[in-house]
Scaffold this active site. Structure first.
Site, PDB file in Angstrom:
ATOM      1  N   GLU A 484       0.850  -1.185   0.000  1.00 37.54           N
ATOM      2  CA  GLU A 484       0.000   0.000   0.000  1.00 37.54           C
ATOM      3  C   GLU A 484       0.888   1.238   0.000  1.00 37.54           C
ATOM      4  OE1 GLU A 484      -3.495  -0.379   2.169  1.00 37.54           O
ATOM      5  OE2 GLU A 484      -4.226   1.595   1.587  1.00 37.54           O
ATOM      6  N   GLU A 763      -2.486   0.184  13.226  1.00 45.57           N
ATOM      7  CA  GLU A 763      -3.535   0.695  12.352  1.00 45.57           C
ATOM      8  C   GLU A 763      -4.897   0.653  13.033  1.00 45.57           C
ATOM      9  OE1 GLU A 763      -4.092  -1.704   8.834  1.00 45.57           O
ATOM     10  OE2 GLU A 763      -5.124  -0.065   7.797  1.00 45.57           O
TER      11      GLU A 763
END
Ligand code: RAM
Length: 915
Positions: A484, A763
């Site tokens: 990502e 996260e």
């Protein structure tokens, strides 16, 4: 004249220390007074900019002499001298007069201008000859699914005179490492950095005067894929920019003492071959075979007859612009804290810290021995490397030994996010001491420190700092490990204030805001990720990456925050048209004042509890969030318009704010102060963004507290709400509850990961729980800074170093700490534009002792916490008798005064509120 009691230092040009190759035609100059004297203030300055050090030494500002300017301004003074041409050398210094009339002169420093016109570039863009790959079966020809073998380029040249000065300019479509005479020209890594290459490509400028010699010289350059042609984000194919051919442009300009000028530019006379790097890619890692090194390839005298001529390729249409922020590089090297044997020739190293970067390998082995290096953030319960959260990023490097004594190697064009390293292929004796972790990123100068009496909170702050270091790599990425690593705008905006306390990120965000604007659509939609990437519609059903509430709004929040924190007006002015376009777009698409149309992927309060990770779906909560952000965008625009003197815009955005606020109230606010959507974040936004009628604020605040109580005194905020949580609780008089949430260590909380050994911010709140183990691998990074945005509150409210609501920059600021249960002391420092601000308090029994430093040429509005009747003192004297303090007052719970520069020691009586 008596010698002054102060010095002038920290000279900066456009936020940078001695930048080379600027393309900003009106650079801004800043400096600081350095003095511990109470009251030290600048009353006038004079800037001299000269074209040579000699002229400057004679006091001659042939480029600019500002003359004596009576002003206390020392931050971002526009250069106002003769127009600056390409390559201009600018030597400068500033003399400052203080309030006693003494004058101090800074040491001289410099900046240089880059190549401002296309025509300044005589070098050509060159690329590898595909024949070089095809003639060797080992080499990989790049395909859409497979990285190719990097190209190695060389050029020899002779200098028949004495070198006065040499400057090297370099750019690439791809990543390039340049060497001169066998040595890298700088420690910078991953050059040039990520931009939307369709629109602009960076070049960097290096002073190589010491590296070019009279006689024979050689330039070497290694060219890899990087963002340009490698795997970026989650796409299954490479080449986001539609071209798999890497190319580079180097221009070396050598000035001889006899006045002659030599230019050596990349062209078809350069030669190329393949070298020891078989493939190199951010996601896939690097494969290196040391047996294929060609000794002396980047030194003069190397026999390159078997090399092929480089191929000249068309120059890009994109703008070529100077890099203007701190370079990417290795900031620190970490020694492993342990090495565990998993099997014969298989070891796991624990660096003790989750980092971004790569391994520095140092070992001895027989020629042909292959060592495989894998990277992971965590271990599986059985002690093996946990890599399933990396998705398709294989993050594996390999090194093949040449067998010549101790070999030292670092990969060049890849990076990984990892705390653990698995090394396969070396004996135990060879593996011991073989691994160091190189922590890389954009090296933004340190700005703040925080420390308090609670070890867990200290670790939490440090985890935020590490996640910042790890993710600020050319652009603010969401995460450094899985496939990502994109410049997600929502993550960046919620964390931005925290980031400014930790590091000097002004240059970094100045650059990134250009990426944000480059990614804006013609309709005015700001992006969800910048630089823009070509969307892959097949990924998780995502829509075009733009326009999501709380994400796209970064286009307003970034210039706003840089103005507030750094006093940067230019950024607002430059992005004004883009910002206006965004608000026009919001207004056009949502005529009724509720932002419910065209919300793009609509992430909402991403990763809140209970978790909602649906894209594109609409819910009342998501529309509430979007509308709140719109109102807040308008309020910020109104304030910025006032600052820029744009009267009509000020009125227009004021009206827009009021209209959206009215719609918000009509749609979401009930008569009793409750909202029709009841989440912690909904209340935080309504309170924090001034969306409630005054009379209902306290009822809403009470309801927020009830929601926290109903959650078992736990937070339930996601990315958006979390940055507001503790600041708003503090603002509404519930700092005690903010402390309670801060110190909670059961799930979900900030300290839960800390308790379980986190060294970076996770996260998600449930990235790993004792009950369920690892969260699903589809989205589970252990290095995402968003939930670490509580760092802002530690500085602003625990230590109490806060912006003045009416004054940008820290020329005037606020010092107002909120002591709370669980901490007996807290201390923070912050490098502001005026110098170091410091706040350090201690609570013993009911005695609150607090030492603060107000830097020269600034002033602070100081609020000293006090609940008793006992007098508040400074330096053992009543406040009013302390020199340097003035404008005394009293507010419920606080003694207030204004302080000029200096160090102050306050003492008061303070008791925790009983609730
Ligand atoms: C995830 C990213 C990022 C977030 C978006 C919405 O994929 O990691 O953190 O902003 O989704």
């Amino acid at each position: 004249m008596k010698s002054p009691s102060f010095r002038v230092g920290r000279l900066r040009c456009d936020y940078l220390d001695q930048p080379l190759g600027l393309d900003e035609r009106v650079p801004r100059l800043s400096w600081q007074m350095e003095s511990k004297r109470r009251g030290a203030r600048q009353t006038a300055y004079r800037i001299l900019v000269a074209s040579s050090p000699e002229l400057l030494a004679q006091g001659q500002g042939d480029r600019w002499d500002s003359g004596l300017v009576e002003s206390d301004q020392s931050n971002q003074i526009d250069y106002a001298g003769r127009p600056l041409d390409s390559r201009a050398l600018c030597y400068w210094q500033v003399s400052v007069t203080d309030e006693l009339g003494s004058v101090a002169v800074s040491a001289p420093t410099r900046w240089t201008m880059g190549l401002l016109n296309r025509s300044d570039w005589t070098a050509e863009w060159i690329a590898a000859d595909p024949a070089a790959l095809e003639r060797d079966a080992w080499a990989k020809v790049p395909t859409l699914k497979q990285p190719g073998t990097p190209g190695w380029f060389r050029k020899e040249f002779t200098v028949d005179g004495e070198v006065r000065q040499a400057t090297l300019y370099v750019s690439a479509r791809g990543l390039v490492e340049v060497s001169l005479g066998g040595q890298r020209i700088s420690p910078d890594a991953l050059v040039p950095e990520w931009t939307d290459y369709h629109r602009r490509i960076h070049y960097r400028t290096y002073d190589v005067s010491e590296r070019v010699q009279t006689g024979a010289n050689a330039i070497g350059a290694v060219l890899g894929d990087g963002w340009w042609s490698g795997f970026v984000g989650w796409q299954e194919t490479r080449g986001r920019y539609g071209d798999l051919t890497n190319s580079l442009m180097v221009q070396l300009e050598v000035e001889l003492t006899d006045g002659r000028l030599l230019t050596i530019g990349s062209d078809r006379s350069w030669r190329m071959d393949i070298g020891p790097i078989q493939t190199s890619d951010f996601m896939r890692g690097e494969a290196y075979d040391a047996r294929r090194e060609q000794a002396g390839w980047n030194r003069p005298g190397f026999d390159d007859r078997h090399w092929l001529p480089a191929r000249v390729v068309a120059a890009p249409k994109a703008l070529l612009v100077a890099q203007r922020s701190a370079a990417v590089g290795v900031e620190s090297m970490l020694e492993p804290v342990s090495m565990t044997k998993l099997g014969p020739k298989q070891f796991i190293f624990d660096l003790g810290q989750n980092i971004t970067g790569w391994v520095h390998l140092q070992a001895k082995a027989k020629a042909g021995t292959t060592v495989t290096i894998r990277h992971g953030e965590r271990l599986n319960p059985d002690g093996t490397l946990y890599t399933s959260n990396l998705r398709t990023a294989t993050s594996t490097d390999t090194y093949v030994f040449k067998g010549e004594g101790t070999e030292v190697w670092e990969p060049r064009f890849t990076f990984h996010g990892f705390q653990y390293v698995e090394l396969v292929g070396l004996t135990e004796a060879a593996a011991g001491g073989a691994v160091l972790g190189c922590a890389a990123g954009s090296i933004c100068p340190p700005a703040g420190t925080f420390n308090c009496s609670h070890a867990g909170v200290n670790r939490l702050w440090l985890n935020g700092l590490w996640s910042q270091r790890d993710n600020f790599l050319s652009v603010p990425t969401d995460c450094p490990q899985r496939d990502e690593r994109l410049g997600w705008t929502g993550d960046a905006q919620v964390f931005l204030r925290t980031a400014t306390y930790n590091r000097d990120v002004a240059g970094f965000f100045t650059k990134w805001m250009i990426d944000v604007e480059d990614a804006q659509t013609p309709a005015g939609i700001f992006p969800d990720v910048a630089p823009r990437v070509k969307e892959d519609k097949n990924f998780m059903g995502l829509d075009d990456l733009g326009g999501a509430a709380g994400w796209a709004d970064a286009g307003i929040i970034v210039p706003w925050t840089l103005w507030r924190v750094y006093g940067d007006r230019r950024m607002m002015a430059r992005h004004w048209p883009a910002m206006t376009k965004w608000l026009n777009y919001l207004e056009r698409t949502n005529p009724d004042g509720i932002r419910r149309r065209k919300l793009g992927n609509n992430y909402g309060d991403w990763l809140c509890i209970p978790t909602d990770t649906t894209f594109r779906t609409h819910s009342p909560m998501k529309c509430l969030l979007a509308t709140a952000y719109w109102a807040d965008d308008a309020a910020k625009m109104e304030r910025m318009a006032r600052e820029l003197g744009k009267k009509a815009d000020e009125r227009r955005f004021r009206a827009m704010f009021l209209r959206v606020r009215r719609a918000f109230q009509k749609t979401y606010v009930l008569d009793n102060g409750r909202l029709s959507v009841e989440t912690q974040t909904a209340y935080l936004l309504a309170l924090g963004m001034n969306l409630l009628p005054e009379a209902l604020r306290s009822a809403a605040a009470e309801r927020l507290v009830e929601l926290i109580r109903d959650a078992g005194w736990h937070l339930s905020t996601g990315f958006i709400g979390v940055s507001q949580l503790n600041p708003i609780l503090t603002q509404v008089g519930r700092a005690d509850l903010a402390y309670r949430l801060l110190l909670e260590d059961t799930y979900p909380s900030w300290l839960y990961p800390v308790k379980h050994g986190a060294t970076t911010i996770w996260e998600r709140w449930d990235g790993w729980t004792a009950k369920d183990g690892f969260y699903d691998v589809w989205m589970n990074s252990f290095n995402h800074y968003s939930l670490g945005s509580v760092g802002e509150w530690l500085f602003r409210h625990v230590a109490g170093i806060e912006l003045d609501p009416d004054a940008p920059g820290f020329n005037r600021f606020v010092l107002k700490p909120y002591p709370g249960k669980g901490l007996s002391r807290a201390q923070a420092t912050f490098q502001s534009s005026q110098g170091e601000i410091s706040s350090s308090w201690r609570l013993s029994g009911d005695t609150f002792s607090w030492e603060v430093v107000v830097p020269p040429n600034s002033s602070a509005l100081i609020s000293i916490p006090t609940t008793g009747k006992a007098p508040v003192t400074e330096g053992g004297r009543p406040l009013r008798r302390s020199p340097g303090l003035r404008s005394f007052g009293r507010e419920e719970g606080w003694a207030v005064c204004r302080a000029g520069p200096g160090t102050y020691k306050f003492r008061s009586t303070w008791k925790h509120p009983v609730r």
